[in-house]
Write a protein that holds these residues in place. Structure first.
Motif, PDB file in Angstrom:
ATOM      1  N   TYR A   1     -30.721   3.552  24.368  1.00 53.81           N
ATOM      2  CA  TYR A   1     -29.983   2.987  23.237  1.00 53.81           C
ATOM      3  C   TYR A   1     -28.467   3.009  23.442  1.00 53.81           C
ATOM      4  O   TYR A   1     -27.737   2.386  22.670  1.00 53.81           O
ATOM      5  N   LEU A   2     -27.981   3.728  24.439  1.00 57.71           N
ATOM      6  CA  LEU A   2     -26.542   3.939  24.551  1.00 57.71           C
ATOM      7  C   LEU A   2     -25.768   2.662  24.856  1.00 57.71           C
ATOM      8  O   LEU A   2     -24.682   2.436  24.317  1.00 57.71           O
ATOM      9  N   ASP A   3     -26.313   1.801  25.724  1.00 57.14           N
ATOM     10  CA  ASP A   3     -25.642   0.538  26.021  1.00 57.14           C
ATOM     11  C   ASP A   3     -25.571  -0.343  24.774  1.00 57.14           C
ATOM     12  O   ASP A   3     -24.574  -1.034  24.544  1.00 57.14           O
ATOM     13  N   MET A   4     -26.636  -0.316  23.974  1.00 55.08           N
ATOM     14  CA  MET A   4     -26.634  -1.085  22.734  1.00 55.08           C
ATOM     15  C   MET A   4     -25.562  -0.559  21.791  1.00 55.08           C
ATOM     16  O   MET A   4     -24.859  -1.321  21.118  1.00 55.08           O
ATOM     17  N   GLY A   5     -25.424   0.762  21.754  1.00 56.50           N
ATOM     18  CA  GLY A   5     -24.399   1.361  20.908  1.00 56.50           C
ATOM     19  C   GLY A   5     -23.002   0.995  21.371  1.00 56.50           C
ATOM     20  O   GLY A   5     -22.120   0.695  20.557  1.00 56.50           O
ATOM     21  N   SER A   6     -22.787   0.998  22.684  1.00 53.99           N
ATOM     22  CA  SER A   6     -21.480   0.627  23.222  1.00 53.99           C
ATOM     23  C   SER A   6     -21.130  -0.810  22.855  1.00 53.99           C
ATOM     24  O   SER A   6     -19.994  -1.112  22.456  1.00 53.99           O
ATOM     25  N   ALA A   7     -22.097  -1.705  22.989  1.00 54.74           N
ATOM     26  CA  ALA A   7     -21.854  -3.118  22.674  1.00 54.74           C
ATOM     27  C   ALA A   7     -21.544  -3.302  21.192  1.00 54.74           C
ATOM     28  O   ALA A   7     -20.649  -4.081  20.825  1.00 54.74           O
ATOM     29  N   TYR A   8     -22.271  -2.575  20.341  1.00 61.42           N
ATOM     30  CA  TYR A   8     -22.036  -2.672  18.905  1.00 61.42           C
ATOM     31  C   TYR A   8     -20.651  -2.146  18.550  1.00 61.42           C
ATOM     32  O   TYR A   8     -19.919  -2.735  17.749  1.00 61.42           O
ATOM     33  N   LEU A   9     -20.286  -1.029  19.172  1.00 60.89           N
ATOM     34  CA  LEU A   9     -18.969  -0.451  18.966  1.00 60.89           C
ATOM     35  C   LEU A   9     -17.870  -1.427  19.354  1.00 60.89           C
ATOM     36  O   LEU A   9     -16.930  -1.670  18.592  1.00 60.89           O
ATOM     37  N   ASP A  10     -17.987  -2.014  20.543  1.00 62.80           N
ATOM     38  CA  ASP A  10     -16.962  -2.940  21.016  1.00 62.80           C
ATOM     39  C   ASP A  10     -16.809  -4.125  20.068  1.00 62.80           C
ATOM     40  O   ASP A  10     -15.692  -4.526  19.735  1.00 62.80           O
ATOM     41  N   ASP A  11     -17.928  -4.686  19.637  1.00 65.68           N
ATOM     42  CA  ASP A  11     -17.881  -5.843  18.746  1.00 65.68           C
ATOM     43  C   ASP A  11     -17.186  -5.491  17.432  1.00 65.68           C
ATOM     44  O   ASP A  11     -16.370  -6.263  16.918  1.00 65.68           O
ATOM     45  N   MET A  12     -17.513  -4.327  16.873  1.00 66.94           N
ATOM     46  CA  MET A  12     -16.952  -3.952  15.583  1.00 66.94           C
ATOM     47  C   MET A  12     -15.449  -3.697  15.680  1.00 66.94           C
ATOM     48  O   MET A  12     -14.655  -4.205  14.881  1.00 66.94           O
ATOM     49  N   VAL A  13     -15.044  -2.915  16.686  1.00 64.71           N
ATOM     50  CA  VAL A  13     -13.633  -2.569  16.818  1.00 64.71           C
ATOM     51  C   VAL A  13     -12.804  -3.793  17.196  1.00 64.71           C
ATOM     52  O   VAL A  13     -11.731  -4.032  16.638  1.00 64.71           O
ATOM     53  N   ASN A  14     -13.293  -4.608  18.127  1.00 62.02           N
ATOM     54  CA  ASN A  14     -12.525  -5.768  18.557  1.00 62.02           C
ATOM     55  C   ASN A  14     -12.372  -6.794  17.448  1.00 62.02           C
ATOM     56  O   ASN A  14     -11.348  -7.487  17.372  1.00 62.02           O
ATOM     57  N   ALA A  15     -13.353  -6.885  16.576  1.00 56.85           N
ATOM     58  CA  ALA A  15     -13.229  -7.781  15.425  1.00 56.85           C
ATOM     59  C   ALA A  15     -12.106  -7.319  14.509  1.00 56.85           C
ATOM     60  O   ALA A  15     -11.356  -8.136  13.952  1.00 56.85           O
ATOM     61  N   ARG A  16     -11.959  -5.988  14.342  1.00 58.68           N
ATOM     62  CA  ARG A  16     -10.877  -5.462  13.519  1.00 58.68           C
ATOM     63  C   ARG A  16      -9.517  -5.683  14.192  1.00 58.68           C
ATOM     64  O   ARG A  16      -8.555  -6.094  13.548  1.00 58.68           O
ATOM     65  N   LEU A  17      -9.436  -5.417  15.489  1.00 61.56           N
ATOM     66  CA  LEU A  17      -8.169  -5.576  16.198  1.00 61.56           C
ATOM     67  C   LEU A  17      -7.720  -7.030  16.231  1.00 61.56           C
ATOM     68  O   LEU A  17      -6.513  -7.312  16.196  1.00 61.56           O
ATOM     69  N   ALA A  18      -8.676  -7.947  16.286  1.00 59.80           N
ATOM     70  CA  ALA A  18      -8.333  -9.370  16.337  1.00 59.80           C
ATOM     71  C   ALA A  18      -7.621  -9.821  15.063  1.00 59.80           C
ATOM     72  O   ALA A  18      -6.921 -10.840  15.065  1.00 59.80           O
ATOM     73  N   ARG A  19      -7.786  -9.068  13.983  1.00 59.17           N
ATOM     74  CA  ARG A  19      -7.163  -9.431  12.709  1.00 59.17           C
ATOM     75  C   ARG A  19      -5.733  -8.916  12.597  1.00 59.17           C
ATOM     76  O   ARG A  19      -5.086  -9.111  11.568  1.00 59.17           O
ATOM     77  N   ILE A  20      -5.240  -8.250  13.640  1.00 61.70           N
ATOM     78  CA  ILE A  20      -3.881  -7.708  13.611  1.00 61.70           C
ATOM     79  C   ILE A  20      -3.083  -8.400  14.715  1.00 61.70           C
ATOM     80  O   ILE A  20      -3.014  -7.915  15.854  1.00 61.70           O
ATOM     81  N   PRO A  21      -2.469  -9.551  14.411  1.00 59.84           N
ATOM     82  CA  PRO A  21      -1.825 -10.361  15.453  1.00 59.84           C
ATOM     83  C   PRO A  21      -0.768  -9.623  16.261  1.00 59.84           C
ATOM     84  O   PRO A  21      -0.618  -9.849  17.453  1.00 59.84           O
ATOM     85  N   GLY A  22      -0.004  -8.717  15.644  1.00 58.04           N
ATOM     86  CA  GLY A  22       1.082  -8.063  16.360  1.00 58.04           C
ATOM     87  C   GLY A  22       0.687  -6.847  17.167  1.00 58.04           C
ATOM     88  O   GLY A  22       1.529  -6.238  17.818  1.00 58.04           O
ATOM     89  N   PHE A  23      -0.596  -6.469  17.152  1.00 60.26           N
ATOM     90  CA  PHE A  23      -1.034  -5.240  17.817  1.00 60.26           C
ATOM     91  C   PHE A  23      -1.504  -5.520  19.236  1.00 60.26           C
ATOM     92  O   PHE A  23      -2.421  -6.309  19.456  1.00 60.26           O
ATOM     93  N   ASN A  24      -0.871  -4.877  20.214  1.00 58.63           N
ATOM     94  CA  ASN A  24      -1.291  -4.974  21.607  1.00 58.63           C
ATOM     95  C   ASN A  24      -0.935  -3.679  22.329  1.00 58.63           C
ATOM     96  O   ASN A  24       0.126  -3.096  22.091  1.00 58.63           O
TER      97      ASN A  24
END
Length: 221
Positions: free
Chosen positions: A172-195
């Protein structure tokens, strides 16, 4: 409102897993019956990192930004934060400050994680424990692993995880990693000035450079 976007730099291997605790969401792939049984078992693993609202406020002050914490009338479902502008970021944060940034002032609808403890393990590893609310119940969860965080993209690798003290099968760990990445990256994408340009761990602190948003406000959805 104008939004700024910046092309992210080449990814670098880093010891910090600022968002690794979101790996607790890997529990969504476990059988529902097992989750209900686990919710009453075990306690959150204590990593010796105690975060407070003061640590959250300190992290924002170091970054030189202000954040509107509560939406109008506490309506987390009806409002969202909108970030604008961009300015340089050069900040050193403690483990408690990193943990606080993940614990406080988030709506439970999109971030069902609380009581976060993040501890740096040296090299390219870190660990985190937290309490996660899922289907109306709370679960103590632990995760450890590595990650790449550059620009505004997280790529994680979970090596070990447990829910209520029960180890999560490796399948299950790879599935968890993929879910984590999707959730966090969706949040970061909403912050245009953050890099993120650089991110380096030294003992129990992390030094981050890049850019961050300049202002934020609540906007009705």
């Amino acid at each position: 409102m104008a939004e700024h976007t910046v092309e992210g730099p080449k990814k670098k291997r880093t010891g910090l897993i600022v968002a690794i605790v979101a790996a607790v969401l890997l529990l969504v792939v476990l059988p529902i019956g097992a989750l209900f049984a686990l919710s009453s078992a075990g306690e959150q693993k204590d990593l010796g990192v105690q975060a407070t609202q003061a640590d959250f406020d300190s992290a924002l002050a170091k970054a030189g930004v202000e954040l509107p914490k509560e939406p109008p009338e506490g309506d987390w479902d009806g409002y969202e934060r909108v970030y604008t502008g961009e300015k340089p970021l050069d900040v050193t944060l403690s483990q408690a400050e990193v943990s606080a940034l993940m614990s406080y002032n988030h709506g439970s609808g999109y971030w069902p994680v609380s009581n976060v403890q993040v501890r740096f393990l040296g090299g390219d590893r870190a660990e985190a424990s937290a309490v996660v609310r899922y289907l109306g119940r709370e679960y103590p969860v632990y995760a450890a692993g590595g990650a790449q965080l550059a620009g505004k993209t997280l790529s994680s690798s979970i090596d070990e995880a447990s829910v209520a003290g029960v180890g999560v099968p490796g399948t299950y760990l790879d599935m968890g990693s993929a879910y984590l990445d999707d959730m966090v990256n969706a949040r970061l994408a909403r912050i245009p000035g953050f890099n993120i340009d650089t991110l380096e761990v030294d003992g129990d602190q992390v030094h981050v450079t890049g850019t961050i948003w300049e202002s934020a406000e609540w906007v009705e959805k």
